[in-house]
Design a protein around this motif. Structure first.
Motif, PDB file in Angstrom:
ATOM      1  N   GLY A  64     -26.321  78.727  86.866  1.00  0.00           N
ATOM      2  CA  GLY A  64     -25.403  79.702  86.286  1.00  0.00           C
ATOM      3  C   GLY A  64     -25.540  81.030  86.994  1.00  0.00           C
ATOM      4  N   THR A  65     -24.486  81.456  87.682  1.00  0.00           N
ATOM      5  CA  THR A  65     -24.555  82.696  88.468  1.00  0.00           C
ATOM      6  C   THR A  65     -23.474  83.682  88.026  1.00  0.00           C
ATOM      7  N   GLY A  66     -23.267  83.761  86.712  1.00  0.00           N
ATOM      8  CA  GLY A  66     -22.322  84.721  86.160  1.00  0.00           C
ATOM      9  C   GLY A  66     -22.894  86.117  86.112  1.00  0.00           C
ATOM     10  N   SER A  67     -22.300  86.965  85.255  1.00  0.00           N
ATOM     11  CA  SER A  67     -22.617  88.391  85.282  1.00  0.00           C
ATOM     12  C   SER A  67     -24.067  88.703  84.944  1.00  0.00           C
ATOM     13  N   ILE A  68     -24.711  87.889  84.103  1.00  0.00           N
ATOM     14  CA  ILE A  68     -26.097  88.189  83.736  1.00  0.00           C
ATOM     15  C   ILE A  68     -27.085  87.764  84.812  1.00  0.00           C
ATOM     16  N   SER A  69     -26.625  86.997  85.798  1.00  0.00           N
ATOM     17  CA  SER A  69     -27.563  86.420  86.770  1.00  0.00           C
ATOM     18  C   SER A  69     -28.203  87.461  87.670  1.00  0.00           C
ATOM     19  N   ILE A  87     -29.641  90.351  87.157  1.00  0.00           N
ATOM     20  CA  ILE A  87     -30.934  90.880  86.734  1.00  0.00           C
ATOM     21  C   ILE A  87     -32.023  89.819  86.856  1.00  0.00           C
ATOM     22  N   TYR A  88     -31.690  88.562  86.589  1.00  0.00           N
ATOM     23  CA  TYR A  88     -32.673  87.495  86.751  1.00  0.00           C
ATOM     24  C   TYR A  88     -32.971  87.233  88.227  1.00  0.00           C
ATOM     25  N   ASN A 148     -38.729  90.791  92.122  1.00  0.00           N
ATOM     26  CA  ASN A 148     -39.175  92.091  92.617  1.00  0.00           C
ATOM     27  C   ASN A 148     -39.993  92.833  91.572  1.00  0.00           C
ATOM     28  N   THR A 149     -39.894  92.404  90.317  1.00  0.00           N
ATOM     29  CA  THR A 149     -40.571  93.061  89.204  1.00  0.00           C
ATOM     30  C   THR A 149     -41.789  92.294  88.730  1.00  0.00           C
TER      31      THR A 149
END
Length: 367
Positions: A10-15, A17-18, A23-24
């Motif tokens: 799933g590479t929609g709008s929320i992807s 940040i994941y 990097n975090t």
């Protein structure tokens, strides 16, 4: 530290940040992405320097991937998670675990059969704001909790979201889309819910999208858009919970907890930050609490990092499948209560998550 290899479906709008979260956080790398829209998956892979993009079946066939992060639409959560488990992968799913309790139970049972683990968002209760609230409650700053209130009231996403239709379909609406943030926060602080009663309604049966690119399209509303509930927790605390896509504006707080010796005002459970305020007999007016950690900003992925660490260490992780299943059943019971006009008892129980310990082991900026 050996890093877990993660695949994202799933590479929609929320992807975004994941996909940027390695990097975090210290203990995982994302090595592949998949989507029904292969072009979108490929674009996200290039953007985030991920070596593989392709179909779901191709991603699940990769032996080196340890865990799948499921970012599909809610209606696909259960099926995609079960496919990942059948492929021998642990699963961390965006909320909700599934769109029905029976489907969520299937996911948990499949994980048990496979000897695998399931984690479920939201992980915002691990952020600095809500962890500070947990600390204050555990220290007895407001005495014993006796009641709570939670409000998520707004106008709905059709004026700003690029594709808002699914928000009004089964498995979404204000309850299933944003309710998990509020209900997970309450359960993380007060423990599991025992029973619920609710009155719900579809206020406007048909809505019109005003955002681009689907401006003018009509949406048939399938789920309640005004939900007004009372919850009784296992420890006897009673809470008011309201969520709606029908409210123009409000000055109500997001969440408050009332104790025998004071009151605690929680921050927005959709985020990781404060502020946190409290009042008791020793204060003069409201006091802003100092946050106990630096886990602020958009820290989505902390629940995934803690899950990976928990699997390695053989300890319970905080965003557990049992917690996600309990919240899912609670939301379904809120619908059932309104439909049947009666109080309903919950069947599931879960442990109240422990406070997040040693975040520096997971978080790059504290390492």
């Amino acid at each position: 530290m050996k890093k877990a290899k993660i695949g994202v479906i799933g590479t929609g709008s929320i992807s975004d940040i994941y996909l940027s979260s390695p990097n975090t956080f210290l203990n995982y790398d994302i090595t592949g992405v998949a989507d029904l829209n292969i072009k979108r998956a490929e674009e996200q892979a290039v953007k985030h320097h991920i070596p593989f993009a392709g179909t779901v079946s191709d991603l699940l066939a990769k032996d080196e991937i340890d865990l799948i992060v499921n970012l599909t639409i809610p209606g696909a959560h259960a099926d995609v998670s079960i496919k990942a488990l059948q492929a021998g992968k642990h699963v961390y799913s965006e909320k909700p675990l599934a769109t029905t309790y029976s489907e969520g139970l299937r996911v948990i049972e499949k994980a048990l059969q496979q000897g695998l683990q399931v984690g479920v968002a939201p992980d915002t209760f691990l952020g600095a704001g809500l962890q500070t609230c947990r600390y204050l409650l555990d220290k007895g700053v407001i005495g014993e909790p006796i009641g709570a209130s939670a409000f998520m009231l707004g106008k709905g996403p059709e004026s700003w979201h690029p594709n808002p239709e699914f928000f009004y379909k089964q498995g979404a609406g204000p309850l299933f889309d944003l309710g998990p943030y509020y209900l997970t926060a309450l359960v993380s602080l007060l423990g599991p819910v025992k029973k619920a009663v609710s009155m719900n309604q579809i206020t406007v049966p048909e809505r019109e999208i005003t955002s681009q690119p689907f401006a003018g399209k009509k949406i048939k509303v399938e789920v309640p858009t005004y939900v007004s509930s009372l919850l009784q927790f296992g420890n006897g605390v009673n809470a008011t919970f309201m969520t709606s896509f029908d409210v123009w504006n409000t000055k109500l707080p997001k969440i408050e907890i009332y104790g025998t010796e004071g009151t605690l005002i929680l921050p927005d459970p959709n985020g990781f930050d404060g502020p946190v305020y409290y009042m008791n007999q020793e204060t003069t007016g409201w006091q802003e609490a100092s946050l106990i950690s630096t886990l602020s900003g958009n820290c989505r992925g902390i629940g995934l990092a803690d899950m990976i660490s928990g699997i390695e260490e053989g300890r319970p992780y905080l965003c557990s499948g049992k917690l996600g299943l309990h919240v899912l059943e609670l939301m379904e019971k809120i619908i059932e209560s309104s439909d049947t006009e009666r109080f309903v008892e919950l069947n599931t129980q879960c442990e109240k998550p422990k406070p997040l310990a040693n975040p520096h082991k997971l978080y790059q900026h504290l390492a």
